[in-house]
Design a protein around this motif. Structure first.
Motif, short mmCIF file in Angstrom:
data_model
loop_
_atom_site.label_atom_id
_atom_site.label_comp_id
_atom_site.label_asym_id
_atom_site.label_seq_id
_atom_site.Cartn_x
_atom_site.Cartn_y
_atom_site.Cartn_z
N ILE A 253 87.99 -3.67 -6.56
CA ILE A 253 88.85 -4.59 -7.32
C ILE A 253 89.67 -3.79 -8.32
O ILE A 253 89.17 -2.89 -9.00
CB ILE A 253 88.00 -5.65 -8.05
N GLY A 254 90.96 -4.13 -8.44
CA GLY A 254 91.84 -3.46 -9.38
C GLY A 254 92.47 -2.20 -8.78
O GLY A 254 92.48 -1.98 -7.57
N GLN A 255 93.00 -1.36 -9.68
CA GLN A 255 93.68 -0.14 -9.26
C GLN A 255 92.68 0.83 -8.62
O GLN A 255 91.52 0.90 -9.04
CB GLN A 255 94.33 0.54 -10.47
N PRO A 256 93.11 1.57 -7.60
CA PRO A 256 92.22 2.57 -6.99
C PRO A 256 91.77 3.61 -8.03
O PRO A 256 92.56 4.03 -8.88
CB PRO A 256 93.10 3.23 -5.91
N SER A 257 90.51 3.98 -7.99
CA SER A 257 89.99 5.01 -8.89
C SER A 257 90.33 6.39 -8.35
O SER A 257 90.28 6.62 -7.14
CB SER A 257 88.48 4.87 -9.03
N VAL A 258 90.67 7.30 -9.25
CA VAL A 258 91.02 8.66 -8.85
C VAL A 258 89.96 9.62 -9.40
O VAL A 258 89.87 9.84 -10.61
CB VAL A 258 92.41 9.07 -9.38
N PRO A 259 89.13 10.19 -8.54
CA PRO A 259 88.14 11.16 -9.02
C PRO A 259 88.80 12.48 -9.38
O PRO A 259 89.75 12.92 -8.73
CB PRO A 259 87.20 11.33 -7.82
N MET A 260 88.29 13.11 -10.43
CA MET A 260 88.80 14.42 -10.86
C MET A 260 87.73 15.47 -10.60
O MET A 260 86.54 15.22 -10.78
CB MET A 260 89.15 14.38 -12.35
N ARG A 261 88.15 16.65 -10.21
CA ARG A 261 87.21 17.74 -9.93
C ARG A 261 87.69 19.03 -10.59
O ARG A 261 88.87 19.14 -10.97
CB ARG A 261 87.05 17.95 -8.41
N ILE A 262 86.79 19.98 -10.72
CA ILE A 262 87.13 21.28 -11.32
C ILE A 262 88.13 22.02 -10.42
O ILE A 262 87.96 22.07 -9.19
CB ILE A 262 85.87 22.15 -11.50
N ASN A 263 89.14 22.59 -11.02
CA ASN A 263 90.12 23.40 -10.28
C ASN A 263 89.60 24.83 -10.17
O ASN A 263 89.50 25.54 -11.18
CB ASN A 263 91.46 23.39 -11.02
N PRO A 264 89.25 25.29 -8.98
CA PRO A 264 88.70 26.64 -8.84
C PRO A 264 89.64 27.72 -9.36
O PRO A 264 89.20 28.76 -9.87
CB PRO A 264 88.48 26.79 -7.32
N ASP A 265 90.95 27.48 -9.23
CA ASP A 265 91.94 28.50 -9.59
C ASP A 265 92.42 28.37 -11.03
O ASP A 265 93.40 29.01 -11.42
CB ASP A 265 93.14 28.41 -8.64
N ALA A 266 91.72 27.56 -11.84
CA ALA A 266 92.14 27.38 -13.23
C ALA A 266 91.99 28.67 -14.03
O ALA A 266 92.87 29.02 -14.84
CB ALA A 266 91.32 26.27 -13.88
N ARG A 267 90.89 29.39 -13.83
CA ARG A 267 90.61 30.62 -14.57
C ARG A 267 89.86 31.58 -13.65
O ARG A 267 89.15 31.17 -12.74
CB ARG A 267 89.75 30.34 -15.81
N TYR A 268 89.99 32.88 -13.96
CA TYR A 268 89.25 33.92 -13.24
C TYR A 268 88.61 34.86 -14.27
O TYR A 268 89.18 35.13 -15.33
CB TYR A 268 90.16 34.73 -12.32
N TYR A 269 87.42 35.35 -13.92
CA TYR A 269 86.67 36.18 -14.87
C TYR A 269 86.07 37.40 -14.17
O TYR A 269 85.69 37.33 -12.99
CB TYR A 269 85.54 35.37 -15.51
N LEU A 270 85.97 38.49 -14.92
CA LEU A 270 85.32 39.71 -14.44
C LEU A 270 83.89 39.77 -14.94
O LEU A 270 83.61 39.41 -16.10
CB LEU A 270 86.06 40.95 -14.95
N GLY A 271 82.99 40.24 -14.10
CA GLY A 271 81.60 40.45 -14.50
C GLY A 271 81.10 41.80 -14.02
O GLY A 271 81.25 42.13 -12.84
N LEU A 272 80.54 42.58 -14.93
CA LEU A 272 80.00 43.90 -14.60
C LEU A 272 78.51 43.90 -14.92
O LEU A 272 78.10 43.65 -16.05
CB LEU A 272 80.71 44.98 -15.42
N LYS A 273 77.70 44.16 -13.89
CA LYS A 273 76.26 44.30 -14.08
C LYS A 273 75.88 45.76 -13.93
O LYS A 273 76.17 46.38 -12.91
CB LYS A 273 75.48 43.44 -13.08
N ILE A 274 75.23 46.30 -14.96
CA ILE A 274 74.71 47.65 -14.88
C ILE A 274 73.20 47.55 -14.75
O ILE A 274 72.50 47.14 -15.69
CB ILE A 274 75.07 48.47 -16.15
N GLY A 275 72.70 47.89 -13.57
CA GLY A 275 71.26 47.86 -13.34
C GLY A 275 70.67 49.24 -13.36
O GLY A 275 71.37 50.24 -13.56
N ARG A 276 69.39 49.32 -13.13
CA ARG A 276 68.73 50.62 -13.17
C ARG A 276 68.97 51.45 -11.92
O ARG A 276 68.81 52.66 -11.93
CB ARG A 276 67.23 50.42 -13.40
N HIS A 277 69.37 50.78 -10.81
CA HIS A 277 69.72 51.51 -9.59
C HIS A 277 71.02 51.06 -8.95
O HIS A 277 71.52 51.73 -8.04
CB HIS A 277 68.60 51.36 -8.55
#
Length: 401
Positions: free
Chosen positions: A79-103
C-alpha cells in the motif's frame, strides 16, 4: 521478517536522537544498520532507530549524496508508494591494510563492504624493519594496479602487527639480538609518506577481530570471543557489539593464558595452540618448518603431524574458552587462523567436541564457528581501522562518557 528477528539484538543499546547536534552519530547508526541487514528502506530504518521519518529521510539523502549508499530496486505490491531499499556502495571508499606477521606480510586493498580488491604477500624467517618498509613501498604500485585504482582513490591506511615483536623470539625461531631493533621503530611514522592518508595501527589479533565483527557473518553478535591461530596464538573480544581493546590495547592476548596440561613449565596456551608448535613438529620430522606458510600442499603433505597438532590445539582452545566464559558469558566463539579452510573447519569441530567433554557447570556452551577471512583476517582488519574510525559507532567508547 529478518529485521524483526534482529531488532532486539542489534539495538539493545543503540537508539538514535533527533537532535541536530548528533547528526554524525545518527548517520553512523543508519550506515551500521544498513551494513548489518544488507539493505534497509526508510520505513525499516525509522522503526529500528527510533528516529522520526523526516530525520531518516534527511540522513538517507545525505548518505546517498556522499555516494555511501546506493538505491535498490523499488519494492512494489504494498500500500502506498513503493519502498526503495538502500545498500552500502562498495565503491564509496577504498582502504589499504598492511599486516606484519612473524613469518608473513600481507598488503591488501579493500572496498567499503570489506571485499578484498587486491593483495600482495611475502614470506620470511622473521621480520626486519627495513625489509618491511621496502615491501610496502615497492609493492604499492602493483597493489593499486591489481585493484584498478589510483593512489588518490585511497581513503586511509591501517597497519596490524603483534605487540612487542622483540619478545617471544624463542617461540618462533628468531634471533633476539636482531629483533631488538623493533623497540625503536615507529612503523606508522616510517610509512606516513606512502600517501596522503591518515595512518592507523592496531594489534594484529584485535584488528582481525574487528574485521570479523564489521564484515563477517557475526555483525549482530553483541559479545564475541575471537581466536586467531597464527605463528603465535592471539585474538580479540567484542563487547556490546564493538571491539574492546582494553586498557593497553592488548585485550584477549591469549598467548600467556594458562591451560591445564601435564608438562611442567609448558602451561601457556601459546605452547600448544600456535603454528610455531606445528613448525617444530615438522622440523623434527625432517621437513621445512616454514612450508606451511603460503603453501596449502604442505598441510596435506604433513597430514599426520597436522592431525596431532589439531588435537592439542583444540584442547588448549577449549580450556581457554571455559576460562573466558567464567568471566564473560560470550554468546559466540569464532576461530580463525593462517591455515586452509579445511583445517579451520576441522579445528572448529574438534574444539566444539572438546567443550562437550569438559565440565561446563555454571556456564553455558556458546556457538563455536569458523572465521571468514583465514590468513588475510589481520590485513583486512588493518584496512578496516580508518573505515571504522570514521563510520562505525563504538559502544564501548560511548559508555566511557
Amino acid at each position: 521478517m529478518k529485521f524483526e528477528k534482529r531488532e532486539q539484538q542489534i539495538l539493545a543499546a543503540q537508539k538514535g536522537s533527533n537532535q541536530v547536534a548528533v547528526r554524525g552519530f545518527n548517520e553512523r547508526l543508519v550506515l551500521d544498520l544498513v551494513r548489518k541487514n544488507g539493505a534497509l528502506t526508510k520505513a525499516e530504518a525509522t522503526r529500528l532507530t527510533g528516529l522520526s521519518p523526516n530525520a531518516v529521510s534527511v540522513i538517507f539523502r545525505a548518505l546517498e549524496n556522499e555516494n555511501l549508499l546506493l538505491r535498490g530496486a523499488p519494492i512494489k505490491g504494498r500500500i502506498g508508494q513503493p519502498s526503495v531499499p538502500m545498500r552500502i556502495n562498495p565503491d564509496a571508499r577504498y582502504y589499504l591494510g598492511l599486516k606484519i606477521g612473524r613469518h608473513v606480510a600481507d598488503f591488501v586493498v579493500i572496498d567499503f563492504t570489506g571485499q578484498v580488491r587486491s593483495v600482495v604477500s611475502t614470506t620470511y624467517k622473521y621480520p626486519m624493519p627495513d625489509e618491511t618498509v621496502a615491501f610496502a613501498r615497492n609493492n604499492l604500485p602493483s597493489l593499486l594496479k591489481g585493484a584498478g585504482l589510483e593512489k588518490e582513490q585511497i581513503s586511509g591506511f591501517g597497519i596490524a602487527m603483534p605487540d612487542e615483536l622483540w619478545n617471544w623470539t624463542m617461540d618462533f625461531g628468531a634471533p633476539k639480538s636482531k629483533m631488538e631493533i623493533w623497540r625503536d621503530v615507529d612503523l606508522s611514522r616510517e610509512l606516513s609518506d606512502l600517501g596522503p592518508w591518515p595512518v592507523y595501527r592496531e594489534n594484529d589479533g584485535t584488528a582481525a577481530c574487528g574485521a570479523e565483527l564489521l564484515f563477517g557473518p557475526h555483525q549482530s553478535t553483541q559479545d564475541l570471543l575471537y581466536f586467531f591461530v597464527g605463528t603465535l596464538i592471539g585474538g580479540g573480544i567484542a563487547l556490546n557489539g564493538s571491539v574492546f581493546r582494553g586498557r593497553t590495547g592488548r585485550a584477549a592476548g591469549f598467548g600467556p593464558m594458562r591451560v591445564p596440561v601435564s608438562t611442567p613449565g609448558k602451561d601457556r596456551l601459546v605452547d600448544y595452540a600456535s603454528l610455531s608448535v606445528l613448525e617444530n613438529m615438522i622440523e623434527l620430522a625432517g621437513g621445512d618448518r616454514f612450508s606451511i606458510y603460503g603453501d596449502e600442499n604442505a598441510w596435506q603433505e604433513n597430514a599426520g603431524l597436522v592431525e596431532r597438532w589439531l588435537e592439542t590445539t583444540a584442547l588448549g582452545i577449549a580450556h581457554a574458552i571455559v576460562s573466558s566464559l567464567s568471566v564473560i558469558d560470550f554468546e559466540t566463539v569464532v576461530i580463525d587462523g593462517s591455515f586452509p579452510p579445511t583445517v579451520r573447519e576441522k579445528l572448529v569441530e574438534l574444539v566444539s567436541r572438546q567443550l562437550d567433554q569438559l565440565d561446563l557447570q555454571g556456564i553455558e556452551k556458546p556457538a563455536v564457528e569458523g572465521g571468514r577471512w583465514g590468513p588475510l583476517a589481520r590485513a583486512v582488519g588493518a584496512a578496516a581501522l580508518p573505515l571504522a574510525d570514521e563510520y562505525v559507532i563504538n559502544q564501548n567508547t560511548l559508555m566511557r562518557h
